[in-house]
Motif scaffolding. Structure first.
Motif, short mmCIF file in Angstrom:
data_model
loop_
_atom_site.label_atom_id
_atom_site.label_comp_id
_atom_site.label_asym_id
_atom_site.label_seq_id
_atom_site.Cartn_x
_atom_site.Cartn_y
_atom_site.Cartn_z
N UNK A 22 -17.83 11.37 0.83
CA UNK A 22 -16.72 12.06 0.64
C UNK A 22 -16.51 12.76 2.23
N UNK A 23 -17.64 12.85 3.00
CA UNK A 23 -17.24 13.40 4.14
C UNK A 23 -16.99 12.21 5.23
N UNK A 24 -17.03 10.88 4.96
CA UNK A 24 -16.65 10.01 5.69
C UNK A 24 -15.13 10.24 5.88
N UNK A 25 -14.72 10.23 7.28
CA UNK A 25 -13.22 10.30 7.47
C UNK A 25 -12.59 9.02 7.40
N UNK A 26 -11.41 8.93 7.01
CA UNK A 26 -10.57 7.81 6.81
C UNK A 26 -9.48 7.77 7.92
N UNK A 27 -9.78 7.04 8.82
CA UNK A 27 -8.94 7.12 10.00
C UNK A 27 -7.64 6.33 9.64
N UNK A 28 -6.45 6.66 9.85
CA UNK A 28 -5.29 5.86 9.44
C UNK A 28 -4.08 6.53 10.52
N UNK A 29 -3.37 5.70 10.68
CA UNK A 29 -2.32 6.19 11.54
C UNK A 29 -0.89 6.09 11.13
N UNK A 30 -0.45 6.77 9.90
CA UNK A 30 0.71 6.46 9.36
C UNK A 30 1.87 6.45 10.34
N UNK A 31 2.15 7.35 11.35
CA UNK A 31 3.09 7.56 12.19
C UNK A 31 3.56 6.36 12.80
N UNK A 32 2.53 5.43 13.39
CA UNK A 32 2.65 4.24 13.83
C UNK A 32 3.41 3.45 13.05
N UNK A 33 3.22 3.20 11.81
CA UNK A 33 3.80 2.49 10.87
C UNK A 33 5.14 3.04 10.43
N UNK A 34 5.25 4.44 10.40
CA UNK A 34 6.39 4.90 10.19
C UNK A 34 7.58 4.70 11.31
N UNK A 35 7.27 4.69 12.36
CA UNK A 35 7.71 4.51 13.44
C UNK A 35 8.80 3.20 13.53
N UNK A 36 7.46 2.25 13.28
CA UNK A 36 8.14 0.62 13.42
C UNK A 36 8.92 0.44 12.32
N UNK A 37 8.82 1.25 10.96
CA UNK A 37 9.69 1.08 9.79
C UNK A 37 11.11 1.67 10.46
N UNK A 38 11.26 2.66 10.96
CA UNK A 38 12.43 3.16 11.52
C UNK A 38 13.04 1.94 12.14
N UNK A 39 12.54 1.55 13.33
CA UNK A 39 13.08 0.52 14.13
C UNK A 39 13.55 -0.63 13.25
N UNK A 40 12.81 -1.10 12.22
CA UNK A 40 13.18 -2.38 11.38
C UNK A 40 14.29 -1.91 10.60
N UNK A 41 14.29 -0.76 10.16
CA UNK A 41 15.58 -0.11 9.46
C UNK A 41 16.95 -0.12 10.46
N UNK A 42 16.56 0.23 11.37
CA UNK A 42 17.85 0.59 12.17
C UNK A 42 18.45 -0.62 12.68
N UNK A 43 17.56 -1.63 13.04
CA UNK A 43 17.92 -2.84 13.68
C UNK A 43 18.53 -3.83 12.39
N UNK A 44 18.22 -3.41 11.23
CA UNK A 44 18.58 -4.24 10.06
C UNK A 44 17.81 -5.63 9.66
N UNK A 45 16.73 -5.45 10.12
CA UNK A 45 15.54 -6.47 9.82
C UNK A 45 14.92 -6.50 8.68
N UNK A 46 15.23 -5.64 7.75
CA UNK A 46 14.71 -5.85 6.50
C UNK A 46 15.65 -6.09 5.40
N UNK A 47 16.75 -6.88 5.94
CA UNK A 47 17.60 -7.58 4.70
C UNK A 47 16.80 -8.22 3.78
N UNK A 48 16.95 -8.15 2.49
CA UNK A 48 16.32 -9.01 1.56
C UNK A 48 14.77 -8.61 1.17
N UNK A 49 14.31 -7.42 1.97
CA UNK A 49 12.98 -7.06 1.52
C UNK A 49 12.97 -6.02 0.47
#
Length: 117
Positions: A22-49
């Motif tokens: 339980x003490x083992x930290x799970x390192x993850x970087x959600x904002x890296x992905x959230x930021x990329x998701x924002x760019x995908x949304x704003x540029x319309x690259x997620x059409x049909x997904x």
């Protein structure tokens, strides 16, 4: 994208091998992905997904806020074992600034300046 069931299977395998606690930290970087998701949304690259990138953006950014809510000073990571990169907090701040400026450009200009034609 790794599904929740896959993550549970990985954690179960690590626990069984004795390399997880339980003490083992799970390192993850959600904002890296959230930021990329924002760019995908704003540029319309997620059409049909399905689900759309905006849904993933919300989920990733909620994850980021959950990481930050652990501390009263707004930082994301605790011990350096959670993220060993020296500029880990600076990187999150820089990405937040980029996201803000990206939204500013997309929402406050004539047309979406992120979609050049």
């Amino acid at each position: 994208m790794i599904e929740t069931t896959e993550i549970r299977a990985i954690v179960a395998a690590l626990r069984a091998s004795g390399r997880w606690s339980r003490a083992t930290p799970i390192t993850h970087f959600p904002f890296y992905f959230g930021n990329f998701d924002l760019l995908v949304t704003l540029t319309g690259q997620d059409t049909g997904i399905d689900p759309a990138a905006a849904k993933w953006e919300r989920l990733h950014n909620e994850d980021q806020l959950a990481l930050m809510s652990r501390f009263t000073d707004g930082r994301t990571y605790g011990a350096s074992s959670e993220n060993t990169y020296y500029g880990r907090e600076h990187r999150i701040g820089s990405m937040a600034g980029q996201a803000y400026l990206t939204l500013l450009l997309a929402r406050n200009t004539t047309g979406n300046r992120l979609r050049w034609r």
